[in-house]
Design an enzyme around this catalytic site. Structure first.
Site, PDB file in Angstrom:
ATOM      1  N   ASP A 144      11.769  13.827  74.452  1.00  0.00           N
ATOM      2  CA  ASP A 144      11.732  14.917  75.424  1.00  0.00           C
ATOM      3  C   ASP A 144      10.551  15.816  75.060  1.00  0.00           C
ATOM      4  O   ASP A 144      10.135  15.868  73.906  1.00  0.00           O
ATOM      5  CB  ASP A 144      13.024  15.745  75.349  1.00  0.00           C
ATOM      6  CG  ASP A 144      14.224  15.001  75.900  1.00  0.00           C
ATOM      7  OD1 ASP A 144      14.082  13.815  76.234  1.00  0.00           O
ATOM      8  OD2 ASP A 144      15.306  15.607  75.974  1.00  0.00           O
ATOM      9  N   HIS A 220      11.745   7.977  69.834  1.00  0.00           N
ATOM     10  CA  HIS A 220      12.040   6.554  69.960  1.00  0.00           C
ATOM     11  C   HIS A 220      10.753   5.748  70.128  1.00  0.00           C
ATOM     12  O   HIS A 220       9.674   6.312  70.318  1.00  0.00           O
ATOM     13  CB  HIS A 220      12.945   6.322  71.175  1.00  0.00           C
ATOM     14  CG  HIS A 220      14.246   7.062  71.110  1.00  0.00           C
ATOM     15  ND1 HIS A 220      15.461   6.419  71.021  1.00  0.00           N
ATOM     16  CD2 HIS A 220      14.533   8.403  71.138  1.00  0.00           C
ATOM     17  CE1 HIS A 220      16.435   7.327  70.993  1.00  0.00           C
ATOM     18  NE2 HIS A 220      15.896   8.532  71.066  1.00  0.00           N
ATOM     19  N   SER A 330       8.317  19.642  67.472  1.00  0.00           N
ATOM     20  CA  SER A 330       6.941  19.451  67.012  1.00  0.00           C
ATOM     21  C   SER A 330       6.128  18.729  68.070  1.00  0.00           C
ATOM     22  O   SER A 330       6.251  19.027  69.248  1.00  0.00           O
ATOM     23  CB  SER A 330       6.924  18.690  65.685  1.00  0.00           C
ATOM     24  OG  SER A 330       5.650  18.771  65.092  1.00  0.00           O
TER      25      SER A 330
END
Length: 361
Positions: A144, A220, A330
């Site tokens: 995200d 991911h 981050s």
């Protein structure tokens, strides 16, 4: 005569300021001022007003670096591990949810009392159905976040935000020997960028995704690829929010980061997890030897680890598979080669979620 003698220090001794204290106080105050400036810039962007680029000078960067962000990040990490009393969990997490706009309806466990400490709450898992992985497009978003920049890499420079660049070689470090990669017939070019492109007719592309504190903190695999090598750069832990990224040139090269390189069906592929303030811990699930935010490090140093020498086939990753996590928020930077007809399906500044398409052929 039985009274105790009181020994008083001179005024000069009482008010004596050590250089370290002055440096920390000055740097901390300046960091706070920059946060306020970043907030004003965000408000201008929301109103659709284009913000001119104003880069920091060397002394401003040095002053910002004087703030002990690595020490603070380690302290924050320790605090995150402290188990909260059951009665305190809901008020603390609710405040965080309200501050950063967290959507707990997406969490695999919505009950706030389930999370024993802040670290568990930050690393909460999502319900599988809320992040379907796009099967049509070849590259998906690994996390995200917010799209800061994307496009072709040109002249060995990569844009961290519009108008502010960093060196491709400084960011990735010296080129890895072809013996450690699956492809050994890489053409030799004059520039670092040309050396990374392994197939004639391909181009080098990049995409920068900023993870805010309220975002899902796991990342991911963005495609089907094989991880051959890990390079860890210790470094600063400055903020990487868009305001600071617009202000400090080569910000991502200053900060601690973990570079994973390998190959996919079109050649070279890399994913870099960039550390930031309060994100001293970067975890890669298949790499148990990785330790980030150590108390001391040599400036400009890095350490390498080959998954080819320890595992002949490298680490195969499937699109959407769990890869790693941050402790807060981050930045993820993708740099990869693809044919010239590769197209991004993005707009700079847009919000994106893990599993959504970044681009395809």
């Amino acid at each position: 005569t039985d009274r105790k003698k009181l020994h008083t220090a001179s005024v000069g001794q009482v008010f004596r300021l050590r250089p370290f204290h002055v440096l920390v106080a000055t740097g901390g105050g300046y960091a706070g001022y920059r946060k306020y400036e970043d907030y004003k810039l965000e408000q201008l962007e929301k109103r659709g007003i284009e913000v001119p680029v104003k880069l920091a000078s060397e002394w401003e960067v040095a002053l910002y670096k004087s703030v002990p962000t690595r020490l603070l990040s380690r302290a924050w990490g320790r605090l995150n591990q402290v188990e909260l009393p059951t009665w305190l969990r809901k008020p603390v997490y609710s405040l965080y949810i309200w501050t950063f706009g967290v959507n707990m309806k997406e969490a695999a466990v919505e009950d706030l009392h389930h999370y024993r400490n802040l670290s568990e709450f930050f690393r909460r898992k999502l319900k599988p159905q809320v992040r379907p992985v796009c099967c049509v497009h070849s590259v998906i978003s690994p996390s995200d976040g917010k799209i800061l920049n994307f496009g072709q890499v040109k002249n060995c420079e990569v844009e961290q935000v519009k108008g502010v660049t960093y060196s491709l070689e400084s960011f990735l470090g010296p080129r890895i020997s072809t013996e450690e990669m699956h492809f050994s017939q890489a053409p030799h070019g004059n520039s670092f960028q040309q050396q990374l492109v392994t197939k004639a007719g391909n181009e080098l592309y990049h995409c920068v995704i900023y993870l805010a504190p309220g975002d899902y903190h796991c990342f991911h695999s963005p495609t089907d690829w094989t991880v051959s090598h890990r390079r860890h750069f210790p470094g600063s832990l400055m903020s990487v929010n868009p305001g600071v990224a617009r202000w400090i040139k080569e910000l991502f090269c200053h900060n601690e980061r973990v570079v994973l390189t390998g190959d996919w069906k079109h050649g070279f592929f890399s994913l870099t997890a960039v550390g930031a303030t309060n994100v001293g811990s970067i975890r890669i699930y298949f790499d148990q030897d990785l330790h980030t935010n150590s108390p001391s490090y040599s400036k400009g140093s890095y350490n390498d680890f080959s998954f080819i020498s320890n595992n002949k086939e490298g680490i195969p990753m499937r699109k959407g598979e769990h890869l790693g996590e941050f402790n807060l928020g981050s930045t993820i930077v993708l740099i990869f080669e693809a044919p010239k007809d590769f197209k991004f399906n993005l707009k700079a500044g847009q919000k994106i979620r893990f599993g959504e398409a970044l681009g395809s052929l």
